[in-house]
Design an enzyme around this catalytic site. Structure first.
Site, short mmCIF file in Angstrom:
data_model
loop_
_atom_site.label_atom_id
_atom_site.label_comp_id
_atom_site.label_asym_id
_atom_site.label_seq_id
_atom_site.Cartn_x
_atom_site.Cartn_y
_atom_site.Cartn_z
N HIS A 76 -15.70 -37.10 36.01
CA HIS A 76 -15.60 -35.72 35.55
C HIS A 76 -16.68 -35.39 34.54
CE1 HIS A 76 -11.62 -33.97 36.99
NE2 HIS A 76 -11.69 -35.14 37.59
N ASP A 84 -23.06 -36.83 29.76
CA ASP A 84 -23.37 -36.58 28.35
C ASP A 84 -22.14 -36.62 27.45
OD1 ASP A 84 -22.08 -34.27 29.15
OD2 ASP A 84 -23.52 -32.89 28.22
N SER A 86 -19.60 -34.81 27.50
CA SER A 86 -19.04 -33.50 27.16
C SER A 86 -17.56 -33.41 27.51
CB SER A 86 -19.82 -32.39 27.87
OG SER A 86 -19.91 -32.62 29.27
N HIS A 202 -10.40 -43.37 44.74
CA HIS A 202 -9.04 -42.88 44.98
C HIS A 202 -8.14 -43.98 45.54
CE1 HIS A 202 -10.03 -38.27 45.10
NE2 HIS A 202 -10.19 -38.82 43.92
N ASP A 261 -9.93 -51.12 45.64
CA ASP A 261 -10.32 -51.87 46.84
C ASP A 261 -10.52 -50.91 48.00
OD1 ASP A 261 -7.78 -51.16 47.71
OD2 ASP A 261 -6.92 -53.16 47.44
#
Length: 345
Positions: A76, A84, A86, A202, A261
């Site tokens: 994200h 950076d 943020s 995921h 995995d």
């Protein structure tokens, strides 16, 4: 150069693995150039990576779910303004920050980054950026949860701007179609293959019911559930999320939910992709072939995941003259930017 070393059982894929590792090193060298360097803190703060490793390891021992949280934080962060840090900045009365954007509201692991920063600041105040600590923490998470290890180039500086609206627009949503996903990744210099590879994150962690409820109820005029979803799986999910608006959470991977995995890919082949954006990877022939190969060969996917994490971690980094080293990862410094120590030779 990135070693992309993967600790997995031996097999017929060894030669392929070596080719991928060499390619990873060459690609990393091109991406990092003079901006990021391996061993950046060898002289200025030689204990930096070890301190982050210990902090993440301690947190993982208490709650294994933190590994998925830290990898997701890194993702994200990099997909809004580049890598950076943020995503770590708190909102104020004058500004709603990225962490309070809709796509970021279920993120966790901030306390681990705070602890790692405190440990590093105690030894090397004003030297190690929050952006580098986050990249190191994601690497440690991959090692702990998936036995995947790789080197991380460093030298990032921390940004001073964090806006929720940019995260709302920039983070791929759970209901994104394949064209939207490819466009998003391409914008940041990542390929469709990187999309497939990094989606393997995921394979651990959870998704909350609102992220996939529209696949379960009144999907279309002809189908209650998304037809690309296994009917048995849809029934199971409706039990966990009994109605739209439910705030429950479901493991992203049914088989090994806390392990990083390739079982995620096997699930996609069987119609067990939890999010619409996951199952979309099966919508195009070349990407479907990549999913199927990843499902067959853990070592092959793990090697690609290592190099893709290095590429992602190099997105639009801020270096000397562009950012700061935050004293507190949640706050922008109020004083003039600290000087960046010289990189290790």
């Amino acid at each position: 150069m990135s070693k992309g070393v993967i600790s997995t059982a031996g097999g017929g894929w060894l030669l392929q693995l070596l080719v991928v590792v060499l390619a990873a090193g060459l690609q990393a060298a091109v991406l990092c150039g003079a901006e990021l360097q391996y061993g950046f803190y060898n002289t200025s703060c030689p204990l930096a990576e070890a301190l982050v490793r210990k902090t993440v390891s301690d947190a993982f021992a208490e709650d294994g779910r933190v590994a998925a949280g830290l990898v997701r934080l890194h993702f994200h962060d990099c997909f809004v303004r580049g890598c950076d840090a943020s995503i770590l900045i708190d909102s104020t009365i004058h500004n709603v920050a990225e962490k309070d954007a809709v796509p970021s509201q279920t993120l966790h692991g901030y306390d681990v980054i705070d602890a790692a920063k405190a440990a590093v600041e105690a030894v090397c105040p004003g030297v190690v950026s929050c952006a580098d600590i986050l990249a190191f923490a994601a690497r440690e998470s991959a090692a702990l949860a998936g036995n995947i290890t790789y080197d991380v180039p460093a030298g990032r500086l921390d940004g001073t701007v964090s806006r929720a609206v940019e995260a709302d627009l920039g983070i791929p949503s759970a209901d994104s179609d394949l064209a939207q996903l490819i466009q998003n990744f391409t914008f940041w210099g990542l390929s469709p293959e990187d999309l497939v590879t990094l989606s393997g994150a995921h394979s651990f962690g959870v998704a909350h019911c609102p992220a996939f409820a529209d696949r379960l109820y009144n999907f279309s005029s002809s189908s209650q559930a998304d037809p690309t979803l296994s009917p048995a799986y849809a029934a199971l999910l409706r039990g966990a999320c009994p109605e739209e608006g439910s705030e429950g959470a479901v493991w992203l991977d049914l088989v090994t939910p806390e392990v990083l995995d390739n079982k995620y890919y096997a699930g996609l082949v069987l119609g067990l992709g939890l999010l619409h954006s996951d199952q979309e990877l099966m919508a195009e022939a070349n990407l479907r072939a990549a999913v199927e190969e990843n499902a067959r060969n853990r070592g092959w996917w793990a090697a690609k995941f290592a190099q893709a994490m290095v590429r992602m971690g190099s997105i639009q980094v801020q270096t000397a003259g562009e950012g700061e080293v935050r004293a507190n990862c949640r706050l922008v410094n109020s004083s003039i930017f600290p000087r960046r120590p010289a990189a290790s030779s």
